[in-house]
Design a protein around this motif. Sequence first.
Motif, PDB file in Angstrom:
ATOM      1  N   UNK A  36       4.201  -3.218  -8.047  1.00  0.00           N
ATOM      2  CA  UNK A  36       4.133  -4.053  -6.849  1.00  0.00           C
ATOM      3  C   UNK A  36       2.703  -4.359  -6.437  1.00  0.00           C
ATOM      4  N   UNK A  37       2.599  -5.052  -5.325  1.00  0.00           N
ATOM      5  CA  UNK A  37       1.322  -5.575  -4.862  1.00  0.00           C
ATOM      6  C   UNK A  37       0.283  -4.502  -4.565  1.00  0.00           C
ATOM      7  N   UNK A  38       0.718  -3.381  -3.984  1.00  0.00           N
ATOM      8  CA  UNK A  38      -0.244  -2.329  -3.669  1.00  0.00           C
ATOM      9  C   UNK A  38      -1.181  -2.752  -2.555  1.00  0.00           C
ATOM     10  N   UNK A  39      -2.428  -2.342  -2.602  1.00  0.00           N
ATOM     11  CA  UNK A  39      -2.993  -1.520  -3.677  1.00  0.00           C
ATOM     12  C   UNK A  39      -2.626  -0.040  -3.534  1.00  0.00           C
ATOM     13  N   UNK A  40      -2.649   0.639  -4.671  1.00  0.00           N
ATOM     14  CA  UNK A  40      -2.349   2.057  -4.732  1.00  0.00           C
ATOM     15  C   UNK A  40      -3.484   2.798  -5.416  1.00  0.00           C
ATOM     16  N   UNK A  41      -3.643   4.049  -5.046  1.00  0.00           N
ATOM     17  CA  UNK A  41      -4.501   4.967  -5.781  1.00  0.00           C
ATOM     18  C   UNK A  41      -3.564   6.003  -6.373  1.00  0.00           C
ATOM     19  N   UNK A  42      -3.595   6.135  -7.703  1.00  0.00           N
ATOM     20  CA  UNK A  42      -2.692   7.049  -8.385  1.00  0.00           C
ATOM     21  C   UNK A  42      -3.500   8.144  -9.068  1.00  0.00           C
ATOM     22  N   UNK A  43      -3.158   9.385  -8.742  1.00  0.00           N
ATOM     23  CA  UNK A  43      -3.706  10.537  -9.462  1.00  0.00           C
ATOM     24  C   UNK A  43      -2.702  10.812 -10.575  1.00  0.00           C
TER      25      UNK A  43
END
Length: 141
Positions: A36-43
């Motif tokens: 999806x659009x996010x934004x995301x920070x993924x660990x």
Amino acid sequence: MSNTLHDIVDTAVAAGTFKTLVAAVTAADLGATLKGEGPFTVFAPNDDAFAKLPAGTVEELVKPENKAKLTAILTYHVMAGKVMAADIAGKKLEPATVNGQALHVDATTGVTVNGATVVAADIDCTNGVIHVIDAVLMPTD
């Protein structure tokens, strides 16, 4: 390899070192969210991180009856917004995750997240950023 940016899921697939994470995201039906659009920070725990879990853990978590628990674990690795390593350098933070619980991030000497070490940072994606970690983060129940 092209310099074209991809979303978080396609970037993880292309890397080839997140097979377990991608399978877990698929089992939890989170693929559409992370595309999806996010934004995301993924660990993002790499395959070696998942391999450190007790034998049978991953196989148990991807079963349909454990979808809620798997979703809680995976969303504990995701924050809303795009946070690059330079944004937190020298700081200690407790940011909220998508699952609602906070992480303990220490960026004073390298970067650790709940004790897991960030082994690769700032993998840019069209809808956020991936930071690779060497352990799977487990939320408290």
